[in-house]
Design a protein around this motif. Structure first.
Motif, PDB file in Angstrom:
ATOM      1  N   TRP A  64      37.966  12.099  57.685  1.00  0.00           N
ATOM      2  CA  TRP A  64      36.926  12.103  57.557  1.00  0.00           C
ATOM      3  C   TRP A  64      36.058  11.289  56.770  1.00  0.00           C
ATOM      4  O   TRP A  64      34.725  11.279  56.560  1.00  0.00           O
ATOM      5  CB  TRP A  64      37.293  13.497  56.776  1.00  0.00           C
ATOM      6  N   GLN A  65      36.316  10.343  56.601  1.00  0.00           N
ATOM      7  CA  GLN A  65      36.476   9.138  55.767  1.00  0.00           C
ATOM      8  C   GLN A  65      35.602   8.079  57.548  1.00  0.00           C
ATOM      9  O   GLN A  65      33.999   7.587  56.876  1.00  0.00           O
ATOM     10  CB  GLN A  65      36.865   8.288  55.233  1.00  0.00           C
ATOM     11  N   THR A  66      35.737   8.367  58.179  1.00  0.00           N
ATOM     12  CA  THR A  66      34.937   7.403  59.168  1.00  0.00           C
ATOM     13  C   THR A  66      33.726   7.819  59.549  1.00  0.00           C
ATOM     14  O   THR A  66      33.093   7.908  59.473  1.00  0.00           O
ATOM     15  CB  THR A  66      35.775   7.400  60.559  1.00  0.00           C
ATOM     16  N   PHE A  67      33.435   9.694  59.951  1.00  0.00           N
ATOM     17  CA  PHE A  67      32.401  10.825  59.730  1.00  0.00           C
ATOM     18  C   PHE A  67      32.098  10.287  58.848  1.00  0.00           C
ATOM     19  O   PHE A  67      30.359  10.647  59.396  1.00  0.00           O
ATOM     20  CB  PHE A  67      33.500  12.201  59.530  1.00  0.00           C
ATOM     21  N   ALA A  68      31.976  10.412  57.089  1.00  0.00           N
ATOM     22  CA  ALA A  68      31.405  10.013  56.475  1.00  0.00           C
ATOM     23  C   ALA A  68      30.303   8.484  56.516  1.00  0.00           C
ATOM     24  O   ALA A  68      29.035   8.488  56.797  1.00  0.00           O
ATOM     25  CB  ALA A  68      31.081  10.095  55.085  1.00  0.00           C
ATOM     26  N   HIS A  69      31.419   7.964  56.944  1.00  0.00           N
ATOM     27  CA  HIS A  69      30.652   5.930  57.330  1.00  0.00           C
ATOM     28  C   HIS A  69      29.523   6.727  58.634  1.00  0.00           C
ATOM     29  O   HIS A  69      28.821   6.152  58.375  1.00  0.00           O
ATOM     30  CB  HIS A  69      31.622   5.264  57.706  1.00  0.00           C
ATOM     31  N   PHE A  70      29.967   7.541  59.897  1.00  0.00           N
ATOM     32  CA  PHE A  70      29.651   7.025  60.691  1.00  0.00           C
ATOM     33  C   PHE A  70      28.002   8.016  60.607  1.00  0.00           C
ATOM     34  O   PHE A  70      27.326   7.353  60.921  1.00  0.00           O
ATOM     35  CB  PHE A  70      29.606   8.070  61.870  1.00  0.00           C
ATOM     36  N   VAL A 272      27.258  -2.042  62.802  1.00  0.00           N
ATOM     37  CA  VAL A 272      28.358  -0.612  62.067  1.00  0.00           C
ATOM     38  C   VAL A 272      29.609   0.177  62.906  1.00  0.00           C
ATOM     39  O   VAL A 272      30.166   0.343  62.038  1.00  0.00           O
ATOM     40  CB  VAL A 272      27.326   0.178  60.727  1.00  0.00           C
ATOM     41  N   ILE A 273      28.590   1.154  63.945  1.00  0.00           N
ATOM     42  CA  ILE A 273      29.908   1.826  64.179  1.00  0.00           C
ATOM     43  C   ILE A 273      30.927   0.876  64.856  1.00  0.00           C
ATOM     44  O   ILE A 273      31.738   2.119  64.530  1.00  0.00           O
ATOM     45  CB  ILE A 273      29.120   2.494  65.130  1.00  0.00           C
ATOM     46  N   LEU A 274      30.742  -0.329  65.235  1.00  0.00           N
ATOM     47  CA  LEU A 274      32.389  -0.562  66.130  1.00  0.00           C
ATOM     48  C   LEU A 274      33.063  -1.251  64.220  1.00  0.00           C
ATOM     49  O   LEU A 274      34.487  -1.109  64.747  1.00  0.00           O
ATOM     50  CB  LEU A 274      31.721  -1.580  66.964  1.00  0.00           C
ATOM     51  N   ALA A 275      32.602  -1.334  63.280  1.00  0.00           N
ATOM     52  CA  ALA A 275      33.187  -2.348  62.326  1.00  0.00           C
ATOM     53  C   ALA A 275      33.660  -0.332  61.915  1.00  0.00           C
ATOM     54  O   ALA A 275      35.040  -0.735  61.794  1.00  0.00           O
ATOM     55  CB  ALA A 275      32.235  -2.537  61.349  1.00  0.00           C
ATOM     56  N   ILE A 276      33.760   0.647  61.344  1.00  0.00           N
ATOM     57  CA  ILE A 276      33.864   1.558  61.518  1.00  0.00           C
ATOM     58  C   ILE A 276      34.689   1.946  62.325  1.00  0.00           C
ATOM     59  O   ILE A 276      35.725   2.422  61.898  1.00  0.00           O
ATOM     60  CB  ILE A 276      33.406   2.824  61.557  1.00  0.00           C
ATOM     61  N   GLU A 277      34.836   2.082  63.356  1.00  0.00           N
ATOM     62  CA  GLU A 277      35.701   2.290  64.594  1.00  0.00           C
ATOM     63  C   GLU A 277      36.700   1.116  64.523  1.00  0.00           C
ATOM     64  O   GLU A 277      38.378   1.466  64.691  1.00  0.00           O
ATOM     65  CB  GLU A 277      35.749   1.960  65.354  1.00  0.00           C
ATOM     66  N   GLU A 278      36.818  -0.246  63.870  1.00  0.00           N
ATOM     67  CA  GLU A 278      37.672  -1.289  63.787  1.00  0.00           C
ATOM     68  C   GLU A 278      38.976  -0.546  62.309  1.00  0.00           C
ATOM     69  O   GLU A 278      39.842  -0.658  62.699  1.00  0.00           O
ATOM     70  CB  GLU A 278      37.830  -2.759  63.400  1.00  0.00           C
ATOM     71  N   ASN A 279      37.978   0.084  61.388  1.00  0.00           N
ATOM     72  CA  ASN A 279      38.643   0.376  60.157  1.00  0.00           C
ATOM     73  C   ASN A 279      39.689   1.242  59.882  1.00  0.00           C
ATOM     74  O   ASN A 279      39.778   1.768  59.249  1.00  0.00           O
ATOM     75  CB  ASN A 279      37.747   0.136  59.078  1.00  0.00           C
ATOM     76  N   ALA A 281      42.259   3.987  60.784  1.00  0.00           N
ATOM     77  CA  ALA A 281      43.580   4.325  60.762  1.00  0.00           C
ATOM     78  C   ALA A 281      43.761   5.179  62.631  1.00  0.00           C
ATOM     79  O   ALA A 281      45.130   5.129  63.144  1.00  0.00           O
ATOM     80  CB  ALA A 281      44.293   5.553  60.113  1.00  0.00           C
ATOM     81  N   THR A 282      43.267   6.090  62.862  1.00  0.00           N
ATOM     82  CA  THR A 282      43.678   6.906  64.089  1.00  0.00           C
ATOM     83  C   THR A 282      42.355   6.573  65.288  1.00  0.00           C
ATOM     84  O   THR A 282      41.341   7.557  65.291  1.00  0.00           O
ATOM     85  CB  THR A 282      43.677   8.038  64.001  1.00  0.00           C
ATOM     86  N   PRO A 283      41.963   5.741  66.324  1.00  0.00           N
ATOM     87  CA  PRO A 283      41.064   4.759  66.323  1.00  0.00           C
ATOM     88  C   PRO A 283      40.859   5.896  67.742  1.00  0.00           C
ATOM     89  O   PRO A 283      39.625   5.962  68.172  1.00  0.00           O
ATOM     90  CB  PRO A 283      40.945   3.497  66.245  1.00  0.00           C
ATOM     91  N   ARG A 284      41.356   6.501  67.967  1.00  0.00           N
ATOM     92  CA  ARG A 284      41.289   7.102  69.450  1.00  0.00           C
ATOM     93  C   ARG A 284      40.355   8.779  69.284  1.00  0.00           C
ATOM     94  O   ARG A 284      39.864   8.939  70.147  1.00  0.00           O
ATOM     95  CB  ARG A 284      42.680   7.925  70.076  1.00  0.00           C
ATOM     96  N   ALA A 285      40.941   8.928  67.883  1.00  0.00           N
ATOM     97  CA  ALA A 285      40.040  10.246  68.090  1.00  0.00           C
ATOM     98  C   ALA A 285      38.281   9.895  67.516  1.00  0.00           C
ATOM     99  O   ALA A 285      38.027  11.022  67.400  1.00  0.00           O
ATOM    100  CB  ALA A 285      40.836  10.541  66.147  1.00  0.00           C
ATOM    101  N   TYR A 286      37.588   8.533  67.339  1.00  0.00           N
ATOM    102  CA  TYR A 286      36.444   8.439  67.776  1.00  0.00           C
ATOM    103  C   TYR A 286      35.891   8.633  68.403  1.00  0.00           C
ATOM    104  O   TYR A 286      34.842   8.817  68.740  1.00  0.00           O
ATOM    105  CB  TYR A 286      36.539   6.461  67.007  1.00  0.00           C
ATOM    106  N   VAL A 287      36.230   8.192  69.911  1.00  0.00           N
ATOM    107  CA  VAL A 287      35.705   8.318  71.360  1.00  0.00           C
ATOM    108  C   VAL A 287      36.235   9.360  71.786  1.00  0.00           C
ATOM    109  O   VAL A 287      35.472  10.022  73.741  1.00  0.00           O
ATOM    110  CB  VAL A 287      35.390   7.283  72.289  1.00  0.00           C
ATOM    111  N   TRP A 295      30.048  13.736  68.161  1.00  0.00           N
ATOM    112  CA  TRP A 295      29.707  14.669  67.024  1.00  0.00           C
ATOM    113  C   TRP A 295      28.899  14.095  66.095  1.00  0.00           C
ATOM    114  O   TRP A 295      27.713  14.905  66.118  1.00  0.00           O
ATOM    115  CB  TRP A 295      31.304  15.604  66.431  1.00  0.00           C
ATOM    116  N   GLY A 296      29.241  12.699  65.833  1.00  0.00           N
ATOM    117  CA  GLY A 296      28.367  12.882  64.878  1.00  0.00           C
ATOM    118  C   GLY A 296      26.763  12.472  65.471  1.00  0.00           C
ATOM    119  O   GLY A 296      25.838  12.593  64.852  1.00  0.00           O
ATOM    120  N   MET A 297      26.619  12.195  66.572  1.00  0.00           N
ATOM    121  CA  MET A 297      25.734  11.921  67.965  1.00  0.00           C
ATOM    122  C   MET A 297      24.690  12.501  67.611  1.00  0.00           C
ATOM    123  O   MET A 297      23.444  12.512  68.197  1.00  0.00           O
ATOM    124  CB  MET A 297      26.270  10.985  68.509  1.00  0.00           C
ATOM    125  N   SER A 298      25.605  13.432  68.268  1.00  0.00           N
ATOM    126  CA  SER A 298      24.967  15.119  68.225  1.00  0.00           C
ATOM    127  C   SER A 298      23.984  15.588  67.205  1.00  0.00           C
ATOM    128  O   SER A 298      23.115  16.069  67.315  1.00  0.00           O
ATOM    129  CB  SER A 298      25.521  16.307  68.406  1.00  0.00           C
TER     130      SER A 298
END
Length: 474
Positions: A64-70, A272-279, A281-287, A295-298
């Protein structure tokens, strides 16, 4: 390799038994099946190394924090410039080309992250940065490109740092313009450059936050203000729309490069998108297909198309670099939305500037200071210098739309289109490009599109900036 040195085994000469060393961790290495040949007693370790399982992030963000950052990184002043972008394309061209550029940008982000993951597996390391991936990719790619490997890392780092620095310059202009309209209405009319001077201290304060996790609550609050602000902007846009026949469906092709640069600036935030993915906890959920990035890009693309189309329908060729500058200056509700967007852009400044500071400080500057106890102090000084430089550039080019197009055309055509396509060409050189080499063809087309759009867009933006300065001097 360092993470897996513990996988060495000792074969007993008496019974060919395996004696693992005491520090072997079965939780991490359970997938490494050990096969002992009865004929030669050799050991074959299957390569199931997963870089995601070996990342050691000090302050990881949850989904959720990652989604907010995205969302916060992708929805900034760029979306407010979409009506101006449509004014340089026409509403039919604007709709079609925005969707095409958005899908191309998303595709390039996917191939970029996928190639970085493949290179991590090959090198058996938890993570490689964008610049490191380009260097490794060129080393493993076609022989004619391998000579570029030594300059790849500083070249990519330079583009990334400059791009996000440019975004911060745009943000300074945007915040100052928003504040100026309010101050002009209630207090005194000042030049926009004076308002920029007043922003230095607040920007220094938020840019001193060096941890993305600490920025997460600010991002969530900013997202809430964003969506409320968009609701108010849409109210002003959708009321009393003129006949659509008064707007151009198509415009002269000479205006399309400015459209290209503005849309790229609005949609892409690759660093920023790469920095967010790097930080994460579960990077597999990103892609994943239904993951955070898709979802974010949609959401982002839908919002950009909607606001661009209806904003151009309402204001036509009069649409400014930010649509908030078109809505009434005297009404309370309009003033509130300008405050909202100024606050959210202020928070975004720290997110975008994080990339520039992280690249230059971590990779190049911190290594030159031997006393590690003073690293924090010197990093804060370096961040203060970045703030002052963005202020100086904003003073020099206070035209929001020209700045947007220049940064988008020059940097994002390279970072968002050319580099990802080139990286996949190199990474897949040894494994092949699929049936009839279709992946190679797709990437070559992306390269040509990025080069053409970047060169033409940058040229047009520079010419427009020169004309603007000539007009001011006259």
């Amino acid at each position: 390799m360092q993470n897996h040195i513990k996988n060495e085994t000792v074969i007993s000469t008496a019974g060919a038994t395996i004696d693992p060393k005491d520090d072997y961790d079965p939780q991490v290495h359970i997938k490494n099946e050990i096969v002992i040949s009865t004929a030669t007693a050799t050991i074959d370790l299957k390569d199931n190394y997963d870089p995601h399982m070996h990342r050691n992030v000090k302050n990881p963000t949850n989904n959720w924090q990652t989604f907010a950052h995205f969302l916060k990184a992708s929805i900034g002043t760029g979306v407010l410039a979409m009506p101006s972008a449509f004014a340089h394309a026409g509403y039919v061209n604007g709709l079609v080309f925005t969707v095409i550029i958005g899908l191309l940008a998303l595709y390039c982000l996917h191939i970029l992250i996928d190639c970085m993951y493949i290179l991590c597996k090959r090198q058996r390391v938890p993570y490689v940065s964008f610049s490191e991936a380009m260097k490794l990719g060129l080393q493993q790619g076609p022989p004619c490109l391998r000579c570029l490997a030594p300059i790849a890392a500083p070249f990519v780092d330079g583009f990334l740092a400059f791009y996000h620095f440019g975004i911060c310059c745009v943000y300074v202009v945007f915040i100052a313009e928003s504040i100026k309209q309010l101050v002009d209405e209630y207090l005194v009319e000042w030049d926009v450059r004076l308002h920029m001077c007043l922003l230095i201290v607040p920007l220094l304060l938020i840019f001193s936050i060096r941890n993305l996790k600490l920025l997460a609550p600010f991002s969530s609050a900013a997202n809430l203000l964003l969506f409320v602000g968009f609701g108010i902007v849409l109210y002003y846009i959708l009321v009393d729309l003129p006949p659509l026949s008064e707007r151009d469906a198509f415009v002269h092709y000479s205006k399309l490069p400015t459209f290209f640069g503005t849309v790229l600036f609005a949609l892409e935030a690759v660093g920023v998108i790469l920095a967010i993915e790097e930080n994460m906890a579960t990077p597999r959920a990103y892609v994943q297909p239904c993951g955070i990035m898709n979802w974010g890009m949609s959401i982002v693309l839908s919002l950009y198309v909607f606001l661009g189309f209806f904003g151009y329908w309402k204001y036509g060729a009069e649409a400014k670099g930010s649509v908030t500058l078109n809505i009434p200056q005297t009404e309370i509700l309009a003033q509130v939305v300008k405050i909202f967007f100024a606050i959210t852009t202020y928070i975004s400044y720290a997110l975008q500037g994080y990339v520039t500071a992280h690249i230059l400080w971590t990779k190049y500057l911190s290594k030159r200071i031997e006393n590690t106890k003073k690293h924090a102090f010197y990093e804060l000084c370096f961040r203060a210098l970045i703030v002052l430089l963005t202020f100086g550039c904003a003073i020099a080019i206070p035209d929001l739309s020209l700045f947007l197009s220049l940064v988008g055309s020059f940097c994002l055509s390279v970072l968002g289109l050319i580099f990802p396509a080139l990286l996949q060409i190199c990474v897949q050189y040894e494994t092949g490009y699929g049936p009839a080499g279709y992946r190679l063809l797709v990437n070559l087309l992306l390269l040509l599109f990025g080069i053409f759009g970047g060169v033409v867009g940058t040229y047009v933006s520079i010419v427009d900036i020169i004309k603007s300065f000539s007009g001011q001097l006259a």
